[in-house]
Design an enzyme around this catalytic site. Structure first.
Site, PDB file in Angstrom:
ATOM      1  N   CYS A 199     -58.480  37.196  42.794  1.00 60.12           N
ATOM      2  CA  CYS A 199     -59.251  35.882  43.273  1.00 60.12           C
ATOM      3  C   CYS A 199     -57.936  34.514  42.864  1.00 60.12           C
ATOM      4  CB  CYS A 199     -60.333  35.785  42.623  1.00 60.12           C
ATOM      5  SG  CYS A 199     -60.372  35.485  40.899  1.00 60.12           S
ATOM      6  N   CYS A 211     -61.624  46.734  35.203  1.00 58.82           N
ATOM      7  CA  CYS A 211     -61.714  45.240  35.042  1.00 58.82           C
ATOM      8  C   CYS A 211     -63.308  44.747  35.845  1.00 58.82           C
ATOM      9  CB  CYS A 211     -60.728  44.363  35.676  1.00 58.82           C
ATOM     10  SG  CYS A 211     -59.176  44.830  34.694  1.00 58.82           S
ATOM     11  N   ASP A 268     -64.304  47.799  31.368  1.00 56.71           N
ATOM     12  CA  ASP A 268     -63.897  46.412  30.883  1.00 56.71           C
ATOM     13  C   ASP A 268     -63.533  46.252  29.556  1.00 56.71           C
ATOM     14  OD1 ASP A 268     -63.984  43.712  32.783  1.00 56.71           O
ATOM     15  OD2 ASP A 268     -63.980  43.347  30.815  1.00 56.71           O
TER      16      ASP A 268
HETATM   17  C1  LIG Z   1     -61.792  38.806  37.912  1.00 53.67           C
HETATM   18  S1  LIG Z   1     -62.850  39.514  36.676  1.00 53.67           S
HETATM   19  C2  LIG Z   1     -63.612  40.978  37.194  1.00 53.67           C
HETATM   20  C3  LIG Z   1     -64.540  40.660  38.214  1.00 53.67           C
HETATM   21  C4  LIG Z   1     -65.375  41.991  38.689  1.00 53.67           C
HETATM   22  N1  LIG Z   1     -64.506  42.895  39.220  1.00 53.67           N
HETATM   23  C5  LIG Z   1     -66.512  41.786  39.659  1.00 53.67           C
HETATM   24  O1  LIG Z   1     -66.363  42.025  40.844  1.00 53.67           O
HETATM   25  O2  LIG Z   1     -67.659  41.153  39.449  1.00 53.67           O
HETATM   26  C6  LIG Z   1     -61.364  40.170  35.402  1.00 53.67           C
HETATM   27  C7  LIG Z   1     -62.199  41.091  34.438  1.00 53.67           C
HETATM   28  O3  LIG Z   1     -60.858  41.764  33.681  1.00 53.67           O
HETATM   29  C8  LIG Z   1     -61.386  42.014  32.491  1.00 53.67           C
HETATM   30  N2  LIG Z   1     -60.581  42.480  31.678  1.00 53.67           N
HETATM   31  C9  LIG Z   1     -59.080  41.479  31.485  1.00 53.67           C
HETATM   32  N3  LIG Z   1     -58.307  42.209  30.776  1.00 53.67           N
HETATM   33  C10 LIG Z   1     -58.561  43.484  30.585  1.00 53.67           C
HETATM   34  C11 LIG Z   1     -57.878  44.630  30.129  1.00 53.67           C
HETATM   35  N4  LIG Z   1     -56.947  44.794  29.846  1.00 53.67           N
HETATM   36  N5  LIG Z   1     -58.540  45.835  30.329  1.00 53.67           N
HETATM   37  C12 LIG Z   1     -60.063  45.948  30.808  1.00 53.67           C
HETATM   38  N6  LIG Z   1     -60.485  44.698  31.530  1.00 53.67           N
HETATM   39  C13 LIG Z   1     -59.891  43.353  31.143  1.00 53.67           C
HETATM   40  C14 LIG Z   1     -62.097  40.749  32.046  1.00 53.67           C
HETATM   41  O4  LIG Z   1     -62.886  41.021  30.795  1.00 53.67           O
HETATM   42  C15 LIG Z   1     -62.852  40.310  33.297  1.00 53.67           C
HETATM   43  O5  LIG Z   1     -64.091  40.816  33.245  1.00 53.67           O
END
Ligand SMILES: C[S@@+](CC[C@H](N)C(=O)[O-])C[C@H]1O[C@@H](n2cnc3c(N)ncnc32)[C@H](O)[C@@H]1O
Length: 433
Positions: free
Chosen positions: A362, A246, A267
């Site tokens: 978060c 993610c 991601d």
């Molecule tokens: C909180 S954000 C991540 C922020 C990032 N870690 C940063 O520090 O910039 C959560 C991320 O989870 C991804 N996401 C959601 N469900 C997911 C999945 N099943 N597998 C992989 N990524 C996923 C979303 O696309 C999003 O980019």
């Protein structure tokens, strides 16, 4: 017959009303850009009106309850967005003048075929609010937060923290940067102050992020001081293989790369990964980038470290995204809790025995944080809690719980700083078998 020119200030209100309407319907708030509203002063004013309407959403609800005897009229186009923007101006931004709030609200309504029959109602609401604006301006801060959040956060952190959260919602968030290199001259030139380790906080900001010194050269990236904590807690040797599940848009990928790890950034959202790629290009980091589902990703070789920054309610970011407070209902938080568990189970499978897992969100919801650490204990016995110690977060000991978890909220700030920090939860585990 020539058409009369639009009154000054109308266009920006029409554009602001459209944006606020989208957010009220469930979209994420993004400030208006130069493409959408080229005039810088108009754009600043439009964004100020929208953010004030969003920050004061709970108090504006109370005003609408008092001034609209029959509630909001159904199927009324931009009426709700316009009345909220106008109340934001009238009650909470009195320096902008009451006349323009009233006059331009009616003018804006006249441009909307679905709402123009409601000019009388708009006038009545705004005149009542104007008559009561002194009282409305002193409304209880607790009304700023939805009841769900007030109850849940009071139970988790106590009423003082809830009040601090309400204050932080109005105050907004400062801009924090993580530095690529130790760069005291840059910090001085940016008029920034050290916040925590390699995070600095801007004291004043008079321009967009892209125009700040060092952005184009990739000398820093934007990251709230709380968001920068999890990646610092891995403590692996340079060259260790680390999986950033993610990962997009890449704040933590950049930190892991800076630590010298061999990073795989995964991601499921290809468009967000393109943003990650652009960010890494700007910063000069070269992680492996993978589009995939973190719940089922099965790597050929396991990793020394896994960082899972799981999708969550994001209620900890309410200072920048006040709408999350109103968009998140009990049921969709529960859905995210289940998703986080399936991601945790797969993060465990991707980790080598002896490796370290960081789980973070978060979020200010204990169900996505502290309760998930409890769930790991009973559902994933191969993961042992690896407590965080006060020495790891100098100047922020209060964020470390007796169990060695990290819990931040907007009423905290490291090293006596002002300006608060996002709500974050971090738990660290070791794979024992
Ligand atoms: C909180 S954000 C991540 C922020 C990032 N870690 C940063 O520090 O910039 C959560 C991320 O989870 C991804 N996401 C959601 N469900 C997911 C999945 N099943 N597998 C992989 N990524 C996923 C979303 O696309 C999003 O980019």
């Amino acid at each position: 017959m020539t058409r009369k020119p639009d009154p000054a200030g109308l266009k920006l209100r029409l554009i602001a009303a459209q944006r606020l309407r989208d957010v009220l319907r469930g979209e994420h708030f993004l400030p208006l850009t130069a493409t959408e509203l080229p005039d810088g002063r108009d754009r600043a004013l439009a964004n100020r009106l929208i953010t004030t309407a969003l920050r004061r959403h709970g108090q504006i609800n109370a005003i609408l309850e008092e001034t609209l005897a029959k509630g909001l009229p159904p199927r009324s186009g931009t009426f709700e967005a316009i009345v909220r923007l106008s109340l934001a101006q009238l009650v909470f931004l009195p320096e902008l003048g009451a006349h323009s709030a009233l006059f331009l609200a009616v003018e804006a309504l006249k441009r909307d075929a679905k709402a123009r029959h409601l000019t009388g109602l708009m006038n009545a609401v705004l005149r009542k609010a104007q008559g009561n604006s002194a009282r409305y301006g002193l409304m209880d801060e607790m009304l700023l937060l939805p009841e769900r959040a007030r109850v849940a956060w009071s139970a988790s952190y106590g009423s003082d923290v809830v009040r601090q959260c309400a204050e932080a919602l109005v105050a907004g968030a400062p801009l924090d940067l993580t530095l690529r290199d130790d760069d005291p001259e840059l910090v001085a030139a940016l008029d920034a102050e050290p916040a925590l380790m390699d995070t600095v906080r801007l004291k004043n900001r008079d321009r967009s992020v892209e125009d700040l010194l060092g952005y184009q050269q990739g000398r820093w990236w934007v990251q709230d001081v709380a968001a920068a904590i999890p990646a610092r807690l891995l403590h692996l040797a340079p060259g260790s293989a680390v999986l950033d599940l993610c990962a997009a848009p890449g704040g933590k990928t950049a930190q892991l790369s800076k630590s010298g790890y061999a990073v795989t950034a995964l991601d499921s959202d290809a468009a967000r990964l393109e943003r990650l790629r652009a960010n890494m290009d700007r910063l000069g980091y070269t992680p492996d980038i993978v589009v995939g589902d973190a719940a089922s990703f099965a790597p050929a070789t396991v990793f020394d470290g896994v960082l899972l920054d799981a999708p969550c309610s994001a209620t900890g970011t309410f200072r920048r995204h006040p709408e999350v407070l109103w968009h998140r209902a009990e049921a969709d938080i529960a859905g995210r809790v289940q998703l986080q568990r399936s991601l945790l189970a797969n993060a465990y499978r991707c980790l080598a025995v002896g490796g370290t897992l960081i789980y973070c969100v978060c979020s200010l919801e204990a169900v996505e944080g502290e309760d998930q650490a409890d769930w790991v204990k009973q559902a994933l016995p191969g993961l042992a809690l690896y407590p965080v110690t006060p020495g790891e977060l100098p100047g922020l000991k209060e964020a470390i719980t007796p169990r060695g978890l990290v819990r931040t909220h907007p009423g905290m700030a490291p090293n006596g700083q002002t300006g608060g920090m996002d709500g974050f939860f971090v738990a660290r585990f070791r794979r024992t078998r």
